[in-house]
Enzyme design. Sequence first.
Site, PDB file in Angstrom:
ATOM      1  N   GLY A  12      17.262  69.783 -31.664  1.00  0.00           N
ATOM      2  CA  GLY A  12      17.076  70.547 -30.433  1.00  0.00           C
ATOM      3  C   GLY A  12      18.280  70.656 -29.528  1.00  0.00           C
ATOM      4  N   SER A  13      19.473  70.330 -30.012  1.00  0.00           N
ATOM      5  CA  SER A  13      20.647  70.438 -29.128  1.00  0.00           C
ATOM      6  C   SER A  13      20.908  71.891 -28.743  1.00  0.00           C
ATOM      7  CB  SER A  13      21.880  69.803 -29.779  1.00  0.00           C
ATOM      8  OG  SER A  13      22.163  70.413 -31.020  1.00  0.00           O
ATOM      9  N   ASN A  14      20.760  72.828 -29.685  1.00  0.00           N
ATOM     10  CA  ASN A  14      20.948  74.239 -29.339  1.00  0.00           C
ATOM     11  C   ASN A  14      19.868  74.717 -28.379  1.00  0.00           C
ATOM     12  OD1 ASN A  14      23.341  75.044 -30.641  1.00  0.00           O
ATOM     13  ND2 ASN A  14      22.289  75.209 -32.601  1.00  0.00           N
ATOM     14  N   LEU A  87      13.456  76.055 -39.614  1.00  0.00           N
ATOM     15  CA  LEU A  87      13.631  76.038 -41.063  1.00  0.00           C
ATOM     16  C   LEU A  87      12.569  76.813 -41.835  1.00  0.00           C
ATOM     17  CD1 LEU A  87      14.866  72.367 -41.542  1.00  0.00           C
ATOM     18  CD2 LEU A  87      16.189  74.467 -41.223  1.00  0.00           C
ATOM     19  N   ASN A 104      19.292  84.463 -34.917  1.00  0.00           N
ATOM     20  CA  ASN A 104      19.466  83.147 -35.519  1.00  0.00           C
ATOM     21  C   ASN A 104      20.942  82.776 -35.469  1.00  0.00           C
ATOM     22  OD1 ASN A 104      18.723  80.786 -37.034  1.00  0.00           O
ATOM     23  ND2 ASN A 104      19.533  81.741 -38.871  1.00  0.00           N
ATOM     24  N   HIS A 106      23.684  80.463 -37.747  1.00  0.00           N
ATOM     25  CA  HIS A 106      23.856  79.793 -39.033  1.00  0.00           C
ATOM     26  C   HIS A 106      25.190  79.056 -39.024  1.00  0.00           C
ATOM     27  CE1 HIS A 106      23.062  79.107 -43.269  1.00  0.00           C
ATOM     28  NE2 HIS A 106      24.345  79.351 -43.480  1.00  0.00           N
ATOM     29  N   ASP A 147      18.893  84.599 -44.020  1.00  0.00           N
ATOM     30  CA  ASP A 147      20.284  84.722 -43.563  1.00  0.00           C
ATOM     31  C   ASP A 147      20.884  86.093 -43.860  1.00  0.00           C
ATOM     32  OD1 ASP A 147      20.282  82.098 -42.562  1.00  0.00           O
ATOM     33  OD2 ASP A 147      20.865  81.286 -44.505  1.00  0.00           O
ATOM     34  N   GLU A 176      28.740  76.139 -31.624  1.00  0.00           N
ATOM     35  CA  GLU A 176      27.377  76.539 -31.249  1.00  0.00           C
ATOM     36  C   GLU A 176      27.175  76.419 -29.749  1.00  0.00           C
ATOM     37  OE1 GLU A 176      25.082  75.261 -35.395  1.00  0.00           O
ATOM     38  OE2 GLU A 176      25.178  73.836 -33.726  1.00  0.00           O
TER      39      GLU A 176
END
Length: 193
Positions: A12-14, A87, A104, A106, A147, A176
């Site tokens: 959950g850092s992003n 995921l 998203n 990646h 992706d 990120e």
Amino acid sequence: MKRIAVFASGNGSNAENIIRYFRSPGHDGAEVAVVVCNRPDAKVIERAERLGVPVCVMTRAEINDPQTMLGLMERHGVDIIVLAGFLLMVPEFLLGRYEGRIVNIHPSLLPKYGGKGMYGRHVHEAVVAAGESESGITIHHVSAECDGGRIIFQASVPVTPDDTPETVAGKIHALEAEHYARVIEREFVEAMK
């Protein structure tokens, strides 16, 4: 104000960076309205709750159920869906309802090191094993192909012969944190005004 649903499966850092970014001065055109998580043990739950953001933990079956998911999105007034370490594949009905409004991030320079099973540490291990001289992040629209959506933004970092999957991961996390929320704001908040 645009309302964002963050879909996450892990640390959950992003997600936390995005929540904090849109609460900071000058970035009030959007807010994270809800975090959707498919793993009851994911650290993102604790991070979001600590920041006062509602969290909905859902099974794969619930996520794939149109009535359940669309109802949740409507209750929270969601305009944009942001994947942050999520995921599972996004179901077709969400792709249709939020066409062009699902994004998203990646941890590689797509199309390299994308596709099924290529996430997190798996990507960094593959980059190091291949002797790549650079890696980076790709922010892209989400499509039915894993992706495979249109690329919005890429940023790169050098990979040296001394790098390990862990050091590459650190470089990618920094990219990120620096770029994801800003690109979301530019592409999905300012552009949708």
